[in-house]
Design a protein around this motif. Sequence first.
Motif, PDB file in Angstrom:
ATOM      1  N   ASN A 102       0.828  -1.210   0.000  1.00 26.64           N
ATOM      2  CA  ASN A 102       0.000   0.000   0.000  1.00 26.64           C
ATOM      3  C   ASN A 102       0.860   1.256   0.000  1.00 26.64           C
ATOM      4  OD1 ASN A 102      -2.476  -1.426   0.117  1.00 26.64           O
ATOM      5  ND2 ASN A 102      -2.161  -1.738   2.309  1.00 26.64           N
ATOM      6  N   VAL A 103       2.073   1.154   0.553  1.00 22.88           N
ATOM      7  CA  VAL A 103       2.993   2.290   0.610  1.00 22.88           C
ATOM      8  C   VAL A 103       3.996   2.234  -0.530  1.00 22.88           C
ATOM      9  CG1 VAL A 103       4.706   3.491   2.026  1.00 22.88           C
ATOM     10  CG2 VAL A 103       2.745   2.384   3.115  1.00 22.88           C
ATOM     11  N   TYR A 104       4.534   1.046  -0.800  1.00 24.46           N
ATOM     12  CA  TYR A 104       5.558   0.840  -1.829  1.00 24.46           C
ATOM     13  C   TYR A 104       5.082  -0.220  -2.825  1.00 24.46           C
ATOM     14  CZ  TYR A 104       8.385   3.150   1.703  1.00 24.46           C
ATOM     15  OH  TYR A 104       8.865   4.038   2.630  1.00 24.46           O
ATOM     16  N   PRO A 105       4.405   0.187  -3.905  1.00 17.40           N
ATOM     17  CA  PRO A 105       4.001  -0.800  -4.908  1.00 17.40           C
ATOM     18  C   PRO A 105       5.227  -1.556  -5.431  1.00 17.40           C
ATOM     19  CG  PRO A 105       2.964   1.318  -5.336  1.00 17.40           C
ATOM     20  CD  PRO A 105       3.978   1.542  -4.251  1.00 17.40           C
ATOM     21  N   ASP A 106       5.084  -2.828  -5.657  1.00 15.65           N
ATOM     22  CA  ASP A 106       6.183  -3.694  -6.104  1.00 15.65           C
ATOM     23  C   ASP A 106       7.398  -3.553  -5.182  1.00 15.65           C
ATOM     24  OD1 ASP A 106       4.777  -4.642  -8.362  1.00 15.65           O
ATOM     25  OD2 ASP A 106       5.330  -2.837  -9.479  1.00 15.65           O
ATOM     26  N   PRO A 107       7.243  -3.856  -3.896  1.00 20.88           N
ATOM     27  CA  PRO A 107       8.320  -3.630  -2.937  1.00 20.88           C
ATOM     28  C   PRO A 107       9.567  -4.469  -3.174  1.00 20.88           C
ATOM     29  CG  PRO A 107       6.588  -4.934  -1.921  1.00 20.88           C
ATOM     30  CD  PRO A 107       6.084  -4.500  -3.274  1.00 20.88           C
ATOM     31  N   PHE A 108       9.485  -5.562  -3.925  1.00 19.13           N
ATOM     32  CA  PHE A 108      10.650  -6.407  -4.164  1.00 19.13           C
ATOM     33  C   PHE A 108      11.426  -5.997  -5.412  1.00 19.13           C
ATOM     34  CE2 PHE A 108       7.909  -8.902  -1.445  1.00 19.13           C
ATOM     35  CZ  PHE A 108       8.803  -9.306  -0.470  1.00 19.13           C
ATOM     36  N   VAL A 109      10.942  -4.974  -6.117  1.00 17.01           N
ATOM     37  CA  VAL A 109      11.621  -4.477  -7.307  1.00 17.01           C
ATOM     38  C   VAL A 109      12.554  -3.342  -6.900  1.00 17.01           C
ATOM     39  CG1 VAL A 109      11.287  -3.309  -9.527  1.00 17.01           C
ATOM     40  CG2 VAL A 109       9.707  -5.107  -8.809  1.00 17.01           C
ATOM     41  N   PHE A 110      13.824  -3.434  -7.313  1.00 11.14           N
ATOM     42  CA  PHE A 110      14.781  -2.370  -7.038  1.00 11.14           C
ATOM     43  C   PHE A 110      14.451  -1.200  -7.944  1.00 11.14           C
ATOM     44  CE2 PHE A 110      18.859  -0.211  -7.852  1.00 11.14           C
ATOM     45  CZ  PHE A 110      19.143   0.185  -6.560  1.00 11.14           C
ATOM     46  N   ASN A 111      13.973  -0.105  -7.357  1.00  7.48           N
ATOM     47  CA  ASN A 111      13.539   1.052  -8.133  1.00  7.48           C
ATOM     48  C   ASN A 111      13.807   2.329  -7.351  1.00  7.48           C
ATOM     49  OD1 ASN A 111      12.329   2.913  -9.760  1.00  7.48           O
ATOM     50  ND2 ASN A 111      10.246   2.234  -9.376  1.00  7.48           N
ATOM     51  N   PRO A 112      15.048   2.843  -7.379  1.00  5.32           N
ATOM     52  CA  PRO A 112      15.361   4.068  -6.634  1.00  5.32           C
ATOM     53  C   PRO A 112      14.546   5.276  -7.094  1.00  5.32           C
ATOM     54  CG  PRO A 112      17.370   2.993  -7.413  1.00  5.32           C
ATOM     55  CD  PRO A 112      16.210   2.282  -8.044  1.00  5.32           C
ATOM     56  N   GLU A 113      14.063   5.257  -8.333  1.00  2.00           N
ATOM     57  CA  GLU A 113      13.301   6.395  -8.856  1.00  2.00           C
ATOM     58  C   GLU A 113      11.969   6.573  -8.128  1.00  2.00           C
ATOM     59  OE1 GLU A 113      14.631   4.037 -11.043  1.00  2.00           O
ATOM     60  OE2 GLU A 113      16.348   5.294 -11.531  1.00  2.00           O
TER      61      GLU A 113
ATOM     62  N   PHE B 136      11.502   7.248  -5.235  1.00  6.66           N
ATOM     63  CA  PHE B 136      11.630   8.281  -4.206  1.00  6.66           C
ATOM     64  C   PHE B 136      11.875   9.669  -4.787  1.00  6.66           C
ATOM     65  CE2 PHE B 136      13.261   4.250  -2.440  1.00  6.66           C
ATOM     66  CZ  PHE B 136      12.204   3.993  -1.587  1.00  6.66           C
ATOM     67  N   THR B 137      11.802   9.798  -6.113  1.00  8.56           N
ATOM     68  CA  THR B 137      12.014  11.093  -6.763  1.00  8.56           C
ATOM     69  C   THR B 137      10.823  11.399  -7.657  1.00  8.56           C
ATOM     70  OG1 THR B 137      13.172  10.067  -8.631  1.00  8.56           O
ATOM     71  CG2 THR B 137      14.534  10.771  -6.760  1.00  8.56           C
ATOM     72  N   GLY B 138      10.871  12.526  -8.344  1.00  9.04           N
ATOM     73  CA  GLY B 138       9.826  12.868  -9.305  1.00  9.04           C
ATOM     74  C   GLY B 138       8.694  13.666  -8.691  1.00  9.04           C
ATOM     75  N   THR B 139       7.603  13.745  -9.430  1.00  7.91           N
ATOM     76  CA  THR B 139       6.474  14.577  -9.014  1.00  7.91           C
ATOM     77  C   THR B 139       5.620  13.939  -7.932  1.00  7.91           C
ATOM     78  OG1 THR B 139       5.144  13.671 -10.823  1.00  7.91           O
ATOM     79  CG2 THR B 139       6.313  15.740 -11.253  1.00  7.91           C
ATOM     80  N   ASN B 140       5.627  12.606  -7.832  1.00  5.66           N
ATOM     81  CA  ASN B 140       4.814  11.916  -6.833  1.00  5.66           C
ATOM     82  C   ASN B 140       5.660  10.855  -6.117  1.00  5.66           C
ATOM     83  OD1 ASN B 140       2.589  11.185  -5.345  1.00  5.66           O
ATOM     84  ND2 ASN B 140       1.766   9.841  -6.925  1.00  5.66           N
TER      85      ASN B 140
END
Length: 118
Positions: free
Chosen positions: A14-25, A27-31
């Motif tokens: 609910n907080v981190y969609p696809d939590p097992f995928v390494f995706n540093p992006e 935490f950045t961007g518009t949302n």
Amino acid sequence: MVITNIWVMMHDENVYPDPFVFNPERFTGTNPQADPRECVFCICAGQHLAETSLWIQMVLPLATVTISKAVDEDGKTIEPKVEFTTAIVSHVEPFQYQITLRSLRNLALMRQILPDTV
């Protein structure tokens, strides 16, 4: 005594969609998604010291060696099987990998900084 399960909190879909995928992006961007440091460190007084120490410990190896997947005797890449221990503190199960020194100069640097471990 209260022991929080940070692993579960950091893998809440609910907080981190696809939590097992390494995706540093994420935490950045518009949302951007919630900053995990706010949960892990609970805004403690030593947060900046801890983050700086972790940064140094991560950057030195990444700057001096290449970490890659292991290869078998035929030269084929061995895909690691990602598994975790189950306990109060969870750890990644051991897996094969390959570490290659980038240069002899880097070895001298590592020995200067970490004389008792290299």
